[in-house]
Design a protein around this motif. Structure first.
Motif, PDB file in Angstrom:
ATOM      1  N   PRO A 135     -30.030  16.837 -13.945  1.00 26.85           N
ATOM      2  CA  PRO A 135     -28.863  16.619 -13.076  1.00 26.85           C
ATOM      3  C   PRO A 135     -27.592  15.458 -13.258  1.00 26.85           C
ATOM      4  CG  PRO A 135     -30.820  15.474 -12.398  1.00 26.85           C
ATOM      5  CD  PRO A 135     -31.105  16.071 -13.752  1.00 26.85           C
ATOM      6  N   HIS A 136     -27.828  14.615 -14.193  1.00 31.11           N
ATOM      7  CA  HIS A 136     -26.833  13.799 -14.351  1.00 31.11           C
ATOM      8  C   HIS A 136     -26.451  13.893 -15.893  1.00 31.11           C
ATOM      9  CE1 HIS A 136     -27.138  12.106 -10.374  1.00 31.11           C
ATOM     10  NE2 HIS A 136     -28.642  11.809 -10.814  1.00 31.11           N
ATOM     11  N   ARG A 137     -25.389  14.573 -16.339  1.00 30.67           N
ATOM     12  CA  ARG A 137     -25.000  15.011 -17.460  1.00 30.67           C
ATOM     13  C   ARG A 137     -24.035  14.012 -18.399  1.00 30.67           C
ATOM     14  NH1 ARG A 137     -25.720  21.299 -17.807  1.00 30.67           N
ATOM     15  NH2 ARG A 137     -27.982  21.693 -16.723  1.00 30.67           N
ATOM     16  N   ALA A 138     -24.395  13.842 -19.778  1.00 24.90           N
ATOM     17  CA  ALA A 138     -23.397  12.924 -20.437  1.00 24.90           C
ATOM     18  C   ALA A 138     -22.276  13.762 -20.886  1.00 24.90           C
ATOM     19  CB  ALA A 138     -24.015  12.232 -21.502  1.00 24.90           C
ATOM     20  N   LEU A 139     -21.065  13.664 -20.871  1.00 24.77           N
ATOM     21  CA  LEU A 139     -20.074  14.509 -21.548  1.00 24.77           C
ATOM     22  C   LEU A 139     -19.367  13.484 -22.730  1.00 24.77           C
ATOM     23  CD1 LEU A 139     -18.118  14.776 -18.263  1.00 24.77           C
ATOM     24  CD2 LEU A 139     -19.488  16.353 -19.537  1.00 24.77           C
ATOM     25  N   LEU A 140     -18.493  14.383 -23.579  1.00 24.13           N
ATOM     26  CA  LEU A 140     -17.948  13.725 -24.709  1.00 24.13           C
ATOM     27  C   LEU A 140     -16.391  13.405 -24.415  1.00 24.13           C
ATOM     28  CD1 LEU A 140     -19.777  16.221 -27.235  1.00 24.13           C
ATOM     29  CD2 LEU A 140     -20.263  13.638 -26.998  1.00 24.13           C
ATOM     30  N   PRO A 141     -16.192  12.142 -23.880  1.00 22.17           N
ATOM     31  CA  PRO A 141     -14.904  12.423 -23.691  1.00 22.17           C
ATOM     32  C   PRO A 141     -13.904  11.700 -24.726  1.00 22.17           C
ATOM     33  CG  PRO A 141     -15.962  10.539 -22.532  1.00 22.17           C
ATOM     34  CD  PRO A 141     -17.094  11.653 -23.477  1.00 22.17           C
ATOM     35  N   TYR A 142     -12.682  11.750 -24.888  1.00 21.23           N
ATOM     36  CA  TYR A 142     -11.787  10.753 -25.524  1.00 21.23           C
ATOM     37  C   TYR A 142     -11.543   9.574 -24.780  1.00 21.23           C
ATOM     38  CZ  TYR A 142     -10.850  13.749 -29.689  1.00 21.23           C
ATOM     39  OH  TYR A 142     -10.844  14.643 -30.903  1.00 21.23           O
ATOM     40  N   ASP A 143     -11.465   8.373 -25.640  1.00 19.85           N
ATOM     41  CA  ASP A 143     -11.101   7.251 -25.172  1.00 19.85           C
ATOM     42  C   ASP A 143      -9.587   6.966 -25.859  1.00 19.85           C
ATOM     43  OD1 ASP A 143     -12.643   5.665 -23.393  1.00 19.85           O
ATOM     44  OD2 ASP A 143     -14.075   5.498 -24.671  1.00 19.85           O
ATOM     45  N   ASP A 144      -8.624   7.520 -25.652  1.00 18.41           N
ATOM     46  CA  ASP A 144      -7.439   7.478 -26.237  1.00 18.41           C
ATOM     47  C   ASP A 144      -6.203   7.308 -25.257  1.00 18.41           C
ATOM     48  OD1 ASP A 144      -7.466   9.877 -25.359  1.00 18.41           O
ATOM     49  OD2 ASP A 144      -6.662  10.924 -27.043  1.00 18.41           O
ATOM     50  N   PHE A 145      -6.456   6.694 -24.310  1.00 13.39           N
ATOM     51  CA  PHE A 145      -5.421   6.418 -23.121  1.00 13.39           C
ATOM     52  C   PHE A 145      -4.409   5.827 -23.823  1.00 13.39           C
ATOM     53  CE2 PHE A 145      -3.589   4.437 -19.352  1.00 13.39           C
ATOM     54  CZ  PHE A 145      -3.325   5.262 -18.615  1.00 13.39           C
ATOM     55  N   ASP A 146      -3.068   6.150 -23.591  1.00 15.38           N
ATOM     56  CA  ASP A 146      -1.865   5.495 -23.962  1.00 15.38           C
ATOM     57  C   ASP A 146      -1.259   4.575 -22.959  1.00 15.38           C
ATOM     58  OD1 ASP A 146       0.519   4.919 -25.273  1.00 15.38           O
ATOM     59  OD2 ASP A 146       0.862   7.143 -25.619  1.00 15.38           O
ATOM     60  N   TRP A 147      -1.636   3.011 -23.415  1.00 20.95           N
ATOM     61  CA  TRP A 147      -1.395   2.076 -22.327  1.00 20.95           C
ATOM     62  C   TRP A 147      -0.212   1.678 -22.583  1.00 20.95           C
ATOM     63  CZ3 TRP A 147      -4.305   0.359 -18.374  1.00 20.95           C
ATOM     64  CH2 TRP A 147      -5.879   0.783 -18.602  1.00 20.95           C
ATOM     65  N   VAL A 148       0.667   2.060 -23.603  1.00 25.77           N
ATOM     66  CA  VAL A 148       2.100   1.579 -24.006  1.00 25.77           C
ATOM     67  C   VAL A 148       2.002   0.026 -24.251  1.00 25.77           C
ATOM     68  CG1 VAL A 148       4.436   1.686 -23.491  1.00 25.77           C
ATOM     69  CG2 VAL A 148       2.679   3.474 -22.655  1.00 25.77           C
ATOM     70  N   ASP A 149       2.153  -0.712 -23.194  1.00 22.55           N
ATOM     71  CA  ASP A 149       2.445  -2.178 -23.395  1.00 22.55           C
ATOM     72  C   ASP A 149       1.456  -2.989 -22.366  1.00 22.55           C
ATOM     73  OD1 ASP A 149       4.096  -1.719 -21.215  1.00 22.55           O
ATOM     74  OD2 ASP A 149       5.803  -2.672 -22.169  1.00 22.55           O
ATOM     75  N   ASP A 150       0.721  -2.149 -21.691  1.00 19.03           N
ATOM     76  CA  ASP A 150      -0.352  -2.815 -20.784  1.00 19.03           C
ATOM     77  C   ASP A 150      -1.385  -3.723 -21.458  1.00 19.03           C
ATOM     78  OD1 ASP A 150      -1.027  -2.978 -17.899  1.00 19.03           O
ATOM     79  OD2 ASP A 150      -3.045  -2.634 -18.825  1.00 19.03           O
TER      80      ASP A 150
END
Lengths: 703, 113
Positions: A135-150
């Protein structure tokens, strides 16, 4: 040139494989494939289970061959996965001997503790597919968010004004007008509101994935099933709750939450997470197996010698936080939230549990707390403990701090409540509390103290002065749940009333509370909704209610504009005055040559505070020349608190020549003259004496 | 998914039809990356894009980054409401100028020098 490890060495059906790397744990992208690594000390065999998104039956199960195991880690690279359409889990086998702590069951498909996004509850409270083997399934996401200068804001803690918020509760009410009500996206829509109120830090109640449908109680009032609304029963610590994201059904909750953090930072608002590492949503002996229990029960949980679960959390199980493997998981998790989500601080639920050893004994020098305090990535992250647990360990003032940790100051809350309602014997203690509790935090400065009068647990501020007793029948536990020691006072009638005198008194008591909170040294925290007088009808434990009890009612902004204005102006006042935001405790002497000590106490007679047991009055003066050690001089501020049921004439301390007292707040005066716009305070007519009405607070500014 | 490429003076117009997801991003790379040249002007007509997955959003941002590197300019045109909302909520829209009609998009590119 391509790397050698770009090439598969093994095959399972159509799937091309290679021995993986044991670190990092979880699923990570490598050239051409995905590296899966999972720890289990006691599993004898393990298989990776892959599903096509949403399919009930697995696409494939790939056993880890012996050569893919290093130590207690199973590690494998699978090549050419259509990662966006894959959900993964694990199947493990080993001993099933609960009395020895082992709960292996190869029928169960297990969620990776390091999963970064979890599918299955991607729309809040949507009924799940029956007979789902996973019922609770792991996904394969990208951690590539573009924070720019944050970047995390790293505001000085003494400048923070924290707003404790529930993601869904903030905008779920139809009156919010938010397009995607109850989501991260909707908070983003409401940033102008937060700016107007003036808070500069939001503390989000748990946002790690949890199962809102896991609540066995029915409301006896409505017959409706209750839910797990607050979210303290995490099923995973790395994944943001998909049901809190408008885009959760597309698996974009990570991006949505990051976009919110980025936007809040752009508006100079920090983001704290309330994190509950003390237990998981797997419950006790009768709980479900979702992840940890089936992967390595004996490592992840504190067990008694007979294999049963220790229950220091009051939630069925206790995470084994000072086991080195679990400790590393917690650290990995916190680093991840800081590095990948730019989180500014954490509030640790029942943090005293994090200082217990594997047998449950409190440690003098808990390795996990020390490691957090010294961690390089967490070096500038605010760490705040709820410095107690559900098994009687109470460490307010004595939580192992390593020069880093702040605490939810439960003693501030209790003393302020008792002082406000007119209990005896509070004056000496409230003097400590408004100074940032130097009696508790010697050497740690004012910011060790998170000051608050209300939080999600317990009464709202409006209810604090409308109810003597909790009214928790709606929770389905015959009013047995929730705290009994509320230090509340109903002002003469239990619950709502049309009596204008009682209502006026309640409004004044609320103003007294918030005025004192915002002129206290330390870090103030406000509960969402208190600024408009939100009521939970006397319920002090609304963890299971997805309804008006917990939803911020935006129509109150108009109907209680008086209170909102009072809050807003008090917040602005705090921001304008450096004298209210000292990092160091007061020295009670004149060290800048102004002729006044940094802080002085007064009573109905200036310079003569009444410390007697029966006293209900206290005034204090903060000398402006001493603000922030004399480095950032300010006006002088005088606060008189008359919590007696009778009026008292106060004589005022004399200001230096050419300075005059100006009135910022007088809670006994009807709206709109109860409070001014900061810096526009009118001169006080009588500079020597002031009648302070029963149960009211006056704040004067000398300049 | 289908991509039709047209030219109007110095502007390249790529009209995409269908879903942009992990299965179709390689086609976007194959067809659109060659259009990215120094000072290029690119209009992506999204009117007939029915769904964009997480991978779809990412390929758009990659295009943006590469166009930026070449001092070029890109506009999006005709985003469907759901897709536009998703892009806004997840922060991807912050990087783009988007317009309702091709004329508006062309106008914005023409005015840019």
């Amino acid at each position: 040139m391509k790397r050698v490890d770009f090439y598969p060495t093994h095959r399972h059906g159509d799937f091309l494989l290679r021995a993986g790397r044991p670190y990092p744990f979880g699923a990570s992208f490598v050239p051409g494939g995905v590296n899966f690594a999972i720890f289990s000390r006691y599993a004898s065999v393990c298989a990776l289970v892959l599903f096509e998104k949403g399919e009930l039956q697995p696409l494939v199960e790939i056993p880890f061959p012996t050569e893919f195991q290093i130590g207690h880690v199973f590690a494998m690279i699978v090549f050419d996965l259509d990662y966006e359409n894959i959900e993964y889990g694990y199947r493990m086998d080993g001993l099933y001997r609960p009395h020895e702590g082992h709960h292996f069951n190869q029928e169960t498909i297990l969620l990776d503790p390091y999963a970064r996004a979890v599918n299955g509850r991607s729309q809040w409270a949507a009924q799940p597919t029956p007979n789902n083997p996973y019922p609770h399934r792991a996904l394969l996401p990208y951690d590539d968010f573009d924070w720019v200068d944050d970047h995390p804001l790293e505001k000085p803690p003494e400048d923070l004004i924290v707003y404790e918020m529930h993601v869904r509760g903030f905008t779920r009410h139809p009156s919010s007008g938010a397009k995607y009500a109850g989501t991260f996206a909707a908070i983003r829509e409401k940033i102008p509101y937060l700016k107007d109120l003036g808070v500069n830090c939001i503390e989000l109640m748990p946002i790690f994935e949890f199962d809102e449908l896991e609540n066995k109680f029915i409301s006896p009032l409505t017959g409706a099933p209750l839910v797990q609304y607050w979210g303290y029963d995490s099923i995973n610590f790395f994944a943001p709750k998909a049901g809190y994201a408008a885009t959760g059904r597309y698996g974009m909750q990570m991006d949505e939450f990051k976009a919110l953090v980025k936007e809040l930072h752009k508006h100079d608002i920090e983001v704290f997470l309330d994190v509950a590492f003390n237990h998981t949503g797997e419950g006790g002996e009768d709980g479900r197996t979702i992840s940890y229990r089936g992967i390595d029960n004996k490592t992840y949980y504190m067990l008694r010698p007979d294999g049963s679960y220790q229950n220091f959390s009051g939630c069925g199980n206790t995470m084994n936080c000072n086991n080195p493997v679990v400790r590393n998981m917690v650290l990995d998790c916190l680093r991840y939230w800081v590095a990948e989500y730019h989180i500014d601080g954490f509030r640790f639920d029942l943090a005293s549990i994090l200082g217990r050893d594997s047998a449950g004994r409190p440690l003098a020098n808990p390795p996990l707390l020390e490691a957090m305090a010294h961690d390089p990535v967490l070096g500038k992250t605010k760490l705040i403990a709820e410095a107690w647990d559900a098994a009687g360990l109470y460490q307010v003032g004595s939580f192992p701090a390593y020069g880093r940790w702040g605490e939810w100051n439960g003693k501030y809350r209790d003393c302020l409540r008792r002082f406000l309602k007119g209990d005896e014997g509070q004056v000496a203690e409230i003097a400590q509390r408004i100074q940032g509790s130097p009696d508790l935090y010697t050497g740690r400065g004012t910011t060790a103290s998170i000051n608050f009068v209300t939080a999600h647990d317990g009464f709202t501020l409006a209810d604090l002065f409308s109810y003597n007793e909790k009214h928790n029948l709606a929770n389905g536990e015959d009013n047995h749940d929730g705290q009994n020691d509320n230090y509340s006072w109903n002002c003469g009638w239990e619950g709502s009333t049309d009596n204008p005198e009682i209502n006026a008194l309640r409004q004044r008591m609320i103003k007294n509370a918030i005025a004192i909170l915002l002129v206290s040294q330390g870090v103030p925290m406000i509960l969402m909704g208190d600024e408009v007088g939100h009521t939970k009808n006397g319920n002090n434990n609304t963890y299971g209610h997805d309804n008006e009890l917990n939803w911020f009612d935006w129509t109150r902004l108009e109907s209680n504009a008086e209170l909102y204005r009072f809050f807003r102006n008090c917040i602005t006042f705090r921001k304008v005055h450096t004298a209210l935001r000292n990092q160091a405790h007061f020295r009670h002497e004149d060290y800048v040559g102004s002729g006044y000590p940094d802080i002085s106490f007064h009573g109905v007679e200036a310079w003569q505070p009444d410390w007697a047991y029966h006293s209900h009055t206290l005034a204090f003066m903060l000398d402006g020349e001493h603000a922030r050690g004399g480095l950032e001089p300010d006006d002088t501020i005088y606060v008189a608190m008359n919590m007696h049921w009778e009026d008292h004439q106060f004589s005022l301390p004399r200001l230096p020549v050419h300075q005059k007292w100006h009135t910022f707040v007088n809670t006994s005066v009807p709206h709109p003259n109860d409070i001014c716009t900061p810096d526009k305070e009118p001169v006080l007519a009588n500079q020597k004496h002031l009648l302070i009405a029963a149960r009211s607070v006056v704040i004067l500014v000398g300049r | 998914m289908e991509i039709v490429i047209e030219s109007l003076k110095d502007i390249r117009i790529a009209s995409i039809t269908g879903e942009i997801n992990s299965r179709t991003t390689s086609q976007i790379e194959a067809d659109i990356l060659p259009l990215i040249t120094p000072n290029c002007k690119l209009l992506l007509n999204m009117r007939h894009v029915t769904y964009m997955s997480s991978a779809g959003l990412r390929i758009l941002l990659l295009l943006y980054r590469q166009i930026n590197d070449q001092s070029g300019q890109v506009v999006l045109v005709g985003l469907q409401d759901m897709i536009r909302d998703t892009m806004a909520i997840t922060g991807f829209l912050d990087f783009f100028q988007d317009y309702q009609t091709i004329e508006e998009g062309l106008g914005a590119l023409a005015n840019w020098s």
